[in-house]
Each structure stands twice: as structure tokens, then as C-alpha cells.
Design a protein around this motif. Sequence first.
Motif, PDB file in Angstrom:
ATOM      1  N   VAL A 170      -1.522 -14.075  -0.321  1.00 37.50           N
ATOM      2  CA  VAL A 170      -2.454 -13.364   0.307  1.00 37.50           C
ATOM      3  C   VAL A 170      -2.251 -12.453   1.896  1.00 37.50           C
ATOM      4  O   VAL A 170      -2.714 -11.997   1.798  1.00 37.50           O
ATOM      5  N   GLY A 171      -1.794 -13.335   3.047  1.00 35.03           N
ATOM      6  CA  GLY A 171      -1.031 -12.597   3.621  1.00 35.03           C
ATOM      7  C   GLY A 171      -0.108 -11.313   3.278  1.00 35.03           C
ATOM      8  O   GLY A 171      -0.647 -10.363   3.945  1.00 35.03           O
ATOM      9  N   SER A 175      -1.383  -7.108   4.035  1.00 44.12           N
ATOM     10  CA  SER A 175       0.098  -6.724   5.116  1.00 44.12           C
ATOM     11  C   SER A 175       0.179  -5.495   4.387  1.00 44.12           C
ATOM     12  O   SER A 175       0.039  -4.687   4.726  1.00 44.12           O
ATOM     13  N   MET A 176       0.148  -6.079   2.851  1.00 46.24           N
ATOM     14  CA  MET A 176       0.594  -4.389   2.171  1.00 46.24           C
ATOM     15  C   MET A 176      -0.721  -3.288   2.011  1.00 46.24           C
ATOM     16  O   MET A 176      -0.400  -2.336   2.013  1.00 46.24           O
ATOM     17  N   PHE A 177      -2.207  -4.205   1.749  1.00 44.94           N
ATOM     18  CA  PHE A 177      -3.344  -3.367   2.407  1.00 44.94           C
ATOM     19  C   PHE A 177      -3.407  -2.324   3.491  1.00 44.94           C
ATOM     20  O   PHE A 177      -3.938  -1.297   3.503  1.00 44.94           O
ATOM     21  N   PHE A 178      -2.804  -3.259   4.090  1.00 43.94           N
ATOM     22  CA  PHE A 178      -2.892  -2.443   5.752  1.00 43.94           C
ATOM     23  C   PHE A 178      -1.747  -1.642   6.026  1.00 43.94           C
ATOM     24  O   PHE A 178      -2.293  -0.224   6.227  1.00 43.94           O
ATOM     25  N   THR A 179      -0.651  -1.587   4.955  1.00 42.59           N
ATOM     26  CA  THR A 179      -0.050  -0.370   5.017  1.00 42.59           C
ATOM     27  C   THR A 179       0.358   0.557   3.922  1.00 42.59           C
ATOM     28  O   THR A 179       0.412   1.487   4.185  1.00 42.59           O
ATOM     29  N   TYR A 180      -0.039   0.342   3.378  1.00 35.01           N
ATOM     30  CA  TYR A 180      -0.185   1.157   2.326  1.00 35.01           C
ATOM     31  C   TYR A 180      -1.808   2.123   1.387  1.00 35.01           C
ATOM     32  O   TYR A 180      -2.015   2.708   1.103  1.00 35.01           O
ATOM     33  N   GLY A 181      -2.937   1.152   1.671  1.00 37.45           N
ATOM     34  CA  GLY A 181      -4.137   1.706   1.794  1.00 37.45           C
ATOM     35  C   GLY A 181      -4.723   2.983   2.470  1.00 37.45           C
ATOM     36  O   GLY A 181      -5.363   3.620   0.909  1.00 37.45           O
ATOM     37  N   LYS A 182      -4.440   2.846   3.046  1.00 34.50           N
ATOM     38  CA  LYS A 182      -4.932   4.072   4.053  1.00 34.50           C
ATOM     39  C   LYS A 182      -4.550   5.410   3.179  1.00 34.50           C
ATOM     40  O   LYS A 182      -4.703   6.485   3.079  1.00 34.50           O
ATOM     41  N   SER A 183      -2.765   5.650   3.471  1.00 39.32           N
ATOM     42  CA  SER A 183      -2.007   6.431   2.671  1.00 39.32           C
ATOM     43  C   SER A 183      -2.965   6.988   1.453  1.00 39.32           C
ATOM     44  O   SER A 183      -2.762   8.158   0.210  1.00 39.32           O
ATOM     45  N   MET A 184      -3.136   5.485   0.293  1.00 42.26           N
ATOM     46  CA  MET A 184      -2.967   6.036  -0.712  1.00 42.26           C
ATOM     47  C   MET A 184      -4.642   6.738  -0.557  1.00 42.26           C
ATOM     48  O   MET A 184      -4.531   7.583  -2.155  1.00 42.26           O
ATOM     49  N   HIS A 197     -10.690   1.840   6.602  1.00 40.79           N
ATOM     50  CA  HIS A 197     -10.093   1.848   5.576  1.00 40.79           C
ATOM     51  C   HIS A 197      -9.846   0.586   6.692  1.00 40.79           C
ATOM     52  O   HIS A 197      -9.033  -1.154   6.482  1.00 40.79           O
ATOM     53  N   PHE A 198      -9.257   0.348   7.907  1.00 42.16           N
ATOM     54  CA  PHE A 198      -9.005  -0.829   9.191  1.00 42.16           C
ATOM     55  C   PHE A 198     -10.197  -1.925   8.883  1.00 42.16           C
ATOM     56  O   PHE A 198     -10.153  -3.194   9.316  1.00 42.16           O
ATOM     57  N   TYR A 199     -11.704  -1.511   8.673  1.00 37.25           N
ATOM     58  CA  TYR A 199     -12.435  -2.716   8.407  1.00 37.25           C
ATOM     59  C   TYR A 199     -12.604  -3.170   7.692  1.00 37.25           C
ATOM     60  O   TYR A 199     -12.482  -3.856   7.419  1.00 37.25           O
ATOM     61  N   LEU A 200     -11.632  -3.297   6.188  1.00 32.81           N
ATOM     62  CA  LEU A 200     -11.262  -3.583   5.364  1.00 32.81           C
ATOM     63  C   LEU A 200     -10.532  -4.559   5.355  1.00 32.81           C
ATOM     64  O   LEU A 200     -10.529  -5.678   4.772  1.00 32.81           O
ATOM     65  N   VAL A 201      -9.457  -4.086   5.987  1.00 32.65           N
ATOM     66  CA  VAL A 201      -7.823  -4.619   6.719  1.00 32.65           C
ATOM     67  C   VAL A 201      -8.516  -6.371   7.343  1.00 32.65           C
ATOM     68  O   VAL A 201      -8.558  -6.926   6.857  1.00 32.65           O
ATOM     69  N   PHE A 202     -10.109  -5.908   8.219  1.00 29.69           N
ATOM     70  CA  PHE A 202     -10.439  -7.195   9.806  1.00 29.69           C
ATOM     71  C   PHE A 202     -11.403  -8.154   7.889  1.00 29.69           C
ATOM     72  O   PHE A 202     -10.641  -9.203   8.623  1.00 29.69           O
ATOM     73  N   PHE A 247       7.306  -9.381   9.309  1.00 27.60           N
ATOM     74  CA  PHE A 247       7.724  -7.944  10.241  1.00 27.60           C
ATOM     75  C   PHE A 247       9.117  -7.058   9.274  1.00 27.60           C
ATOM     76  O   PHE A 247       8.824  -6.059   9.222  1.00 27.60           O
ATOM     77  N   VAL A 248       9.709  -7.595   8.791  1.00 24.13           N
ATOM     78  CA  VAL A 248      11.151  -7.576   7.940  1.00 24.13           C
ATOM     79  C   VAL A 248      10.964  -6.441   7.158  1.00 24.13           C
ATOM     80  O   VAL A 248      11.748  -5.426   7.065  1.00 24.13           O
ATOM     81  N   VAL A 249      10.038  -7.026   6.119  1.00 21.84           N
ATOM     82  CA  VAL A 249       9.848  -6.435   5.279  1.00 21.84           C
ATOM     83  C   VAL A 249       8.877  -5.121   4.769  1.00 21.84           C
ATOM     84  O   VAL A 249       9.091  -4.470   3.881  1.00 21.84           O
ATOM     85  N   VAL A 250       7.988  -5.441   5.599  1.00 23.29           N
ATOM     86  CA  VAL A 250       6.940  -5.042   5.698  1.00 23.29           C
ATOM     87  C   VAL A 250       6.023  -3.433   6.562  1.00 23.29           C
ATOM     88  O   VAL A 250       6.238  -2.478   6.872  1.00 23.29           O
TER      89      VAL A 250
END
Length: 486
Positions: A170-171, A175-184, A197-202, A247-250
Motif C-alpha cells: 500500500v505504501g 508513492s507511485m501515485f505521488f510520483t506518476y499521478g499528476k504527470s499522467m 492530486h496532492f490532496y488525493l495523495v494525502f 527513496f532508492v526505487v521510487v
Amino acid sequence: MLRSLVGSEMCIRDSINAEYGEAREIHQSIFMEQPVRSSPRLRARIAANAERTDDNGRMLRSSPRSKSAPRREMTSREPDKAEGRSNEGINVEHKSDETQGSGKFAKMVRRTAYGLLMIGSFATILWTGHLAVVTLVILLQTLVFSELISIRHVKKMDDEIPLFRTLHWVGYFISMFFTYGKSMMLYFNLDAMARYHFYLVFSMYVPFFVAFVVSCAFSGEGKSKESKRQLLQYMFSQISWTLLILFVVVFQMRFVMYIITEGLFWFLLPTSLVILNDTAAYFVGFMCGKKFISRPLTVLSPNKTWEGFLGGMLFTLIFGYFVAGWMAQYHHLICPHRHYTDVVESCKPNSVFEVSTYTVWPEVVSAFDVVGVVVPASFEMLPVKLHALLLAFFASIFAPFGGFFASAMKRAYKVSDFGSLIPGHGGVMDRMDCQLIMLFCTHVHYRTFVREVALSADVVWPTLLKLTAADQHEVLQRLTSHLGGF
């Protein structure tokens, strides 16, 4: 009677001292290679003990089940049974030196065959389009996360914690939604949704945080206080490990979709540089490794050689300079694709893909004239070749530290590879360890030295429509004044 007891004590003490002296001479003879100065009986005992040691001076013992069983070497690389770690599917044997041994050619052939297969598959996906490449990157990140999260998996402990491994995933999803969500969202023109987007992440993070605390409260229910404390320690160590992996992967790859949509060139070039550097270093090390410099490049990865490192850097710089000019010919690679409706064949390329004239400093020309070397006062070249040299330098010097980091991780948890998905190469992380920091470097380099902010009427017009009537009127007056009354 007292005299008899004293005499017996002296005899026992002399016997103990003699045995200690013999034992010390045996140790010095076997482990310190000092000559024996005692009796023939002691020399025979030393020879018998020497037969029970290997070339590294470690003692061999027979299997306790049978006297006739073959002797087994006692090493310090036994599986960590006390911690109960589950290394199922992961090779925990010591990795052999790939530059030595009769089987190194078989390893090279297998590694080369699967390497070519991966390159062919990657080229096919690359030519499919930008979105396919982004999907591939997301898939690879997911596989890397799965490999790394399994290293510290302790099944016995996880079974005592409700839905603990599910929380890891889930974590990762958050993290992936935070990384790619807005760009998509912006890629598919979902601007209204991108605003939230940021509110959805929160909104996703808060339930995740609450679920972790609840999991801490209900873990080890019915156990003793000591067992409960151990479970809590395990949970916090695992969540810290998960954060490091994220941190390393995402987060290192947070802007990878940005550089892909800015042009496949900025994804293909750095990944190709890392692949070429790794391949060149492997073959140079295979042919010349430890022939000029016997010391390994780093103790974290003993198979890495100085010859391979330096040879890989030379080939990478040459490759980067020439391949950048070759790739600059294809609009499919250099044109941005910021929205799914964009047509890459009709773009105006970035200025780095257009030939520029460079002037050589007069002092440099004069200095070479003194020694009889003619240097032209100016020359023409694609600017992107200079950027490619800088990226090639980073791929040769700094990107390998991603591999050293992964090697340290494998040594810490006694695994030779992160997985066995790719025969001859190991797991996905074994191929991606250097790519992560390389793509991060490419993004920083592109935003700092290459990016051009392209403004046009089509870009500005939606913003003008959001202004109030008074602001629009003021913009009109300023434009009229600026254009001289037209």
C-alpha cells in the motif's frame, strides 16, 4: 604424604605446560608458517593437523551423522538461522570470481545471449512509443521493490502482524501515485483532476498511517511483553527498510516520466550509456582483469577490476559522443510527447539538436601553433554531443556506485543476486542498480542545461481566459502600447 601430593602436582603442571607448548608450536607451524623445533612425535602431530586444514587455514570437520561422510568446510557464510530470515528463491552461495575458472566462457555466453535478448525487447518497446516506455519503467520499479522487500522478510514475525506485508505494498502504491499521478493526469488532459492530486495523495497517506499504528497495537496479541517488544522492534525496522527502498526505487525516479515525455532521446541515451559501460567493463575485465592491477576495484564487489573500470570509461565516452549524433537524426527520439494527442513527427527540435559554431580561444590556438599543431579557430558540432560526453562521464565514474551500493546490500544480507529472473544476470535490481541514479542525473542535467521554456499563443491563451474582465482589458492595453498602437 604431603611431599607425595606436592610431587604429583608438579608432575601434572609439567605435563600441562608441555601440552600447551606443543599446541602453540602446532598453531605457529600451520597458521604462521614457522619451522618446528621439537621432537619427531610433535612433527607427526603437526602433519596430521595440517591435513585437516584447507588452503585458507580453516579447520575441516567430518559430518556428525557418519564417520565415513565427506568432510565439510566450515565457513562463516552459513545461513542466518537465528534471525529466521526466509531467503527462498535467492541464492545465498558465495559468488565465484567471474574472471577466473574454466567455466567463465559458459557464463559469458549465457550472459551475452540474455543481454542481447533484453536489448532487443527494450528496443521494441522503445519504438512502440512514450507511454509504453513509461509502463515498462513502472513494471521494472515494481519488480525491484518486490525483490528488495523480500530480503528482510521473516515469515515467522510477519505471521504475527496482521496485514503487515500488505501495508508495504500500500505504501508503494501511494508513492507511485505521488510520483506518476499528476504527470499522467496532465498527459491525458485531466487538468481538473490534476489540481487535486496532492490532496488525493494525502487522503491515501492518512489511512495508511492509521493502519500501521493499529497494526502495532494488535500485533502479537496474547504474547508476552518481551515478544510484543520484539515484534514492535521488527515492525519499525521493516518500515524503515521500506522507506529506504522507496527513496532508492521510487523517489530517485520521480521525474523519469518528465524526461521520457520531453523526448525518448533523454531516456535512451543515459540507459544506453550505463548498459555500454557495464558491458565494456565486463569484457575488458574478462580479457584483462587483474593482469595489470591485481587489487580489486572495491571490496564490496571483488569481481570488479580496475582494468574493466578504466576500459569501460574509455569506450563509454567514445560511444556517447558518436551515438548522440546518430540518435539526433530521428524525430521519433528527439521530439517531445507531452500529451497523448501530440504528433512527434511535426515538432520543432530543441536547439541542442541543431548544428552550432564554436570558437576556439585564441590563446589555445597560439599555444598549439608553438608546438607545430594546427588547431582551427572555429568548428561546427551538435551541442548535444557535449551533453552526451558529460552524461557519459557520469555513467562511467558515478553511476557504478549504484552497483557498489547494491553489492553492499547483498553482502549485508548474504545473497549473491537479488533474484533469478534473468539467467546469467540475476534479478531486475542487478540490472537496474546503476540506472536509478543515472536517470536522476539526466533529469537534473536536462532541467539545468537543456530545457527550453516554449511559450506560444496556444499555451498562453487558456491562462488569459481565466483572468477577470478588468485584467484582460489591462493586458490588451499593455499589448497595444507595446505594439505601437496596433
